[in-house]
Design an enzyme around this catalytic site. Structure first.
Site, short mmCIF file in Angstrom:
data_model
loop_
_atom_site.label_atom_id
_atom_site.label_comp_id
_atom_site.label_asym_id
_atom_site.label_seq_id
_atom_site.Cartn_x
_atom_site.Cartn_y
_atom_site.Cartn_z
N ARG A 58 12.19 -3.91 11.02
CA ARG A 58 11.26 -2.63 12.51
C ARG A 58 10.51 -4.15 13.03
NH1 ARG A 58 7.33 0.63 9.00
NH2 ARG A 58 5.51 -0.67 9.95
N ARG B 247 0.01 -9.69 13.23
CA ARG B 247 -0.61 -8.36 12.17
C ARG B 247 -1.14 -8.67 11.35
NH1 ARG B 247 3.51 -4.61 9.87
NH2 ARG B 247 2.27 -2.90 10.06
N ARG C 85 -8.57 1.22 9.63
CA ARG C 85 -8.46 0.11 9.52
C ARG C 85 -9.83 -0.07 10.54
NH1 ARG C 85 -1.68 -0.30 12.05
NH2 ARG C 85 -0.99 -0.28 9.79
N LYS D 147 0.77 -1.18 -0.27
CA LYS D 147 0.07 0.40 0.02
C LYS D 147 0.93 1.15 0.18
CE LYS D 147 -2.44 -0.63 3.94
NZ LYS D 147 -1.55 -1.99 3.76
N ARG E 35 12.29 -5.74 3.97
CA ARG E 35 11.72 -4.93 3.92
C ARG E 35 12.87 -4.65 5.00
NH1 ARG E 35 5.65 -2.30 4.82
NH2 ARG E 35 6.12 -2.67 6.77
#
Length: 210
Positions: free
Chosen positions: A156, A167, A88, A13, A123
């Site tokens: 992260r 998540r 969300r 996104k 990532r």
């Protein structure tokens, strides 16, 4: 165009929002970036959000909506915007409507869970400017260094596999129902994940008619 991007964490996104923002000349409002800036600065909202983010939980609605409403009131949002990471939950979507924050299209990027877990493991995020890279799909020019500010790239905590699984569970339970919410308003469009960033952009532009 007032656009919302939906999809699981790691669906792309943020990357697509950046591309569409340049293409359409409208700002991307990334709640993740706003929150990370607040956490880095150690503001009261940032400290409050930090505990939630690091455990893979959602930040409370009143914190998010307050930040977003302030941002959308700025002049650069007058001709449209892209909301990335907000709403969300159904209550957040209802709160946006209640405050008169309308959107034209909710676009969902469809990616399966295992692809997300594999993708997030690669990532890397800049410690200084929060720019994101990927070791395979979007590698930095110099390993471990940000292309934009030269800052150190790190994994992260919320990109670690165990946190990503947590998540994803939250996404399926609380965020995925938004697809039905926007479908009922006649505003939902979906695109299937493509092998690369550019191919995904092509199908998104086609879906949006731009």
């Amino acid at each position: 165009m007032k656009l919302i991007l939906l999809g699981a964490p790691g669906a792309g996104k943020g990357t697509q929002a950046e591309i569409l923002s340049k293409k359409m000349g409208i700002p991307t409002i990334s709640t993740g970036n706003i929150l990370r800036a607040a956490m880095k600065e150690g503001t009261p909202v940032g400290l409050q959000a930090k505990a939630y983010v690091e455990s893979g939980k959602l930040v409370p609605d009143e914190v998010i909506i307050g930040i977003v409403e302030e941002r959308l009131a700025q002049p650069d949002c007058a001709n449209g915007y892209i909301l990335d990471g907000m709403p969300r939950t159904i209550p957040q979507a209802e709160a946006l409507l209640a405050r008169g924050i309308e959107i034209d299209t909710a676009l969902s990027i469809e990616v399966d869970d295992q692809t997300i877990i594999d993708r997030m493991a690669g990532r890397r995020t800049c410690k200084d400017c929060s720019a994101t890279f990927h070791v395979v799909n979007n590698p930095p020019k110099a390993e471990g260094k940000c292309d934009f500010c030269g800052g150190e790239l790190t994994v992260r905590k919320d990109d670690a596999p165990e946190t990503v699984r947590a998540r994803l569970e939250v996404y399926h339970a609380e965020t995925e129902p938004l697809k039905d919410f926007y479908a009922n308003l006649g505003k939902l469009k979906t695109v299937e994940n493509q092998p690369g960033i550019e191919a995904t952009t092509v199908v998104i532009c086609k879906a949006l008619g731009i």
